[in-house]
Design a protein around this motif. Structure first.
Motif, PDB file in Angstrom:
ATOM      1  N   ARG A   1       7.475  -2.001 -10.042  1.00  0.00           N
ATOM      2  CA  ARG A   1       6.019  -1.836  -9.932  1.00  0.00           C
ATOM      3  C   ARG A   1       5.635  -1.951  -8.461  1.00  0.00           C
ATOM      4  N   GLY A   2       4.878  -0.982  -7.980  1.00  0.00           N
ATOM      5  CA  GLY A   2       4.465  -0.962  -6.582  1.00  0.00           C
ATOM      6  C   GLY A   2       3.047  -1.462  -6.421  1.00  0.00           C
ATOM      7  N   GLU A   3       2.399  -1.011  -5.360  1.00  0.00           N
ATOM      8  CA  GLU A   3       1.017  -1.377  -5.091  1.00  0.00           C
ATOM      9  C   GLU A   3       0.083  -0.760  -6.128  1.00  0.00           C
ATOM     10  N   GLY A   4      -0.823  -1.525  -6.638  1.00  0.00           N
ATOM     11  CA  GLY A   4      -1.806  -1.015  -7.594  1.00  0.00           C
ATOM     12  C   GLY A   4      -1.149  -0.507  -8.866  1.00  0.00           C
ATOM     13  N   ALA A   5      -1.398   0.749  -9.182  1.00  0.00           N
ATOM     14  CA  ALA A   5      -0.887   1.335 -10.429  1.00  0.00           C
ATOM     15  C   ALA A   5       0.370   2.169 -10.201  1.00  0.00           C
ATOM     16  N   GLU A   6       1.012   2.034  -9.029  1.00  0.00           N
ATOM     17  CA  GLU A   6       2.229   2.800  -8.743  1.00  0.00           C
ATOM     18  C   GLU A   6       3.423   2.178  -9.466  1.00  0.00           C
TER      19      GLU A   6
END
Length: 152
Positions: free
Chosen positions: A68-73
């Motif tokens: 899981r990246g920043e925000g919804a990425e």
């Protein structure tokens, strides 16, 4: 009188043919992405599609690949037992999405990474899309009838 009936029939046939050609042309040009083909990860690795081609890819979310990246990425890899394709997605994921679960993604292959515009996961604990089951079986991955797939 016979000449008028014959001429009227010819006019009707010509109008019907023109209407069919017009309908086919409208479908072809108005809906270029209406038909999306399904590909397994092995097929994508063996012969990558054109960068502008929208298609569906499906298989199992590879264990340990979910990041899981920043925000919804989110990034993960999808596999069918032989081929592996990295997927990048920005948005909300379905509730039943997870590692080791069946998934179908719609999008485009960009520089070796599938850029997904839509992620579909099975809707309950026993369902997996037919395309995914067929692709997994072709690659020799055992799929229990009516249940989640397990690596063989």
């Amino acid at each position: 009188m016979k000449g008028l009936k014959k001429q009227r029939r010819i006019q009707i046939i010509v109008l019907a043919v023109l209407a069919m050609v017009g309908a086919m042309a409208a479908f072809k040009f108005a809906m270029p992405d209406a038909l999306q083909y399904f590909r397994s990860p092995t097929e994508v690795v063996a012969s990558p599609p054109e960068p502008n081609e929208t298609f569906r890819i499906g298989g199992l979310v590879e264990e340990g690949s979910l990041v899981r990246g920043e925000g919804a990425e989110i990034t993960f890899r999808v596999t069918d037992g032989n081929g592996v394709v990295p997927i990048s997605y920005t948005g909300l994921l379905p509730d039943l999405f997870g590692e080791g679960e069946g998934v179908v993604a719609t999008g485009k292959l960009v520089e070796g990474t599938f850029q997904a515009s839509e992620i579909l996961a099975r809707h309950d604990e026993t369902y997996m899309p037919k395309e995914v089951i067929d692709a997994l079986k072709e690659q020799g991955v055992y799929v229990e009838p009516g249940a989640s797939a397990a690596m063989n």
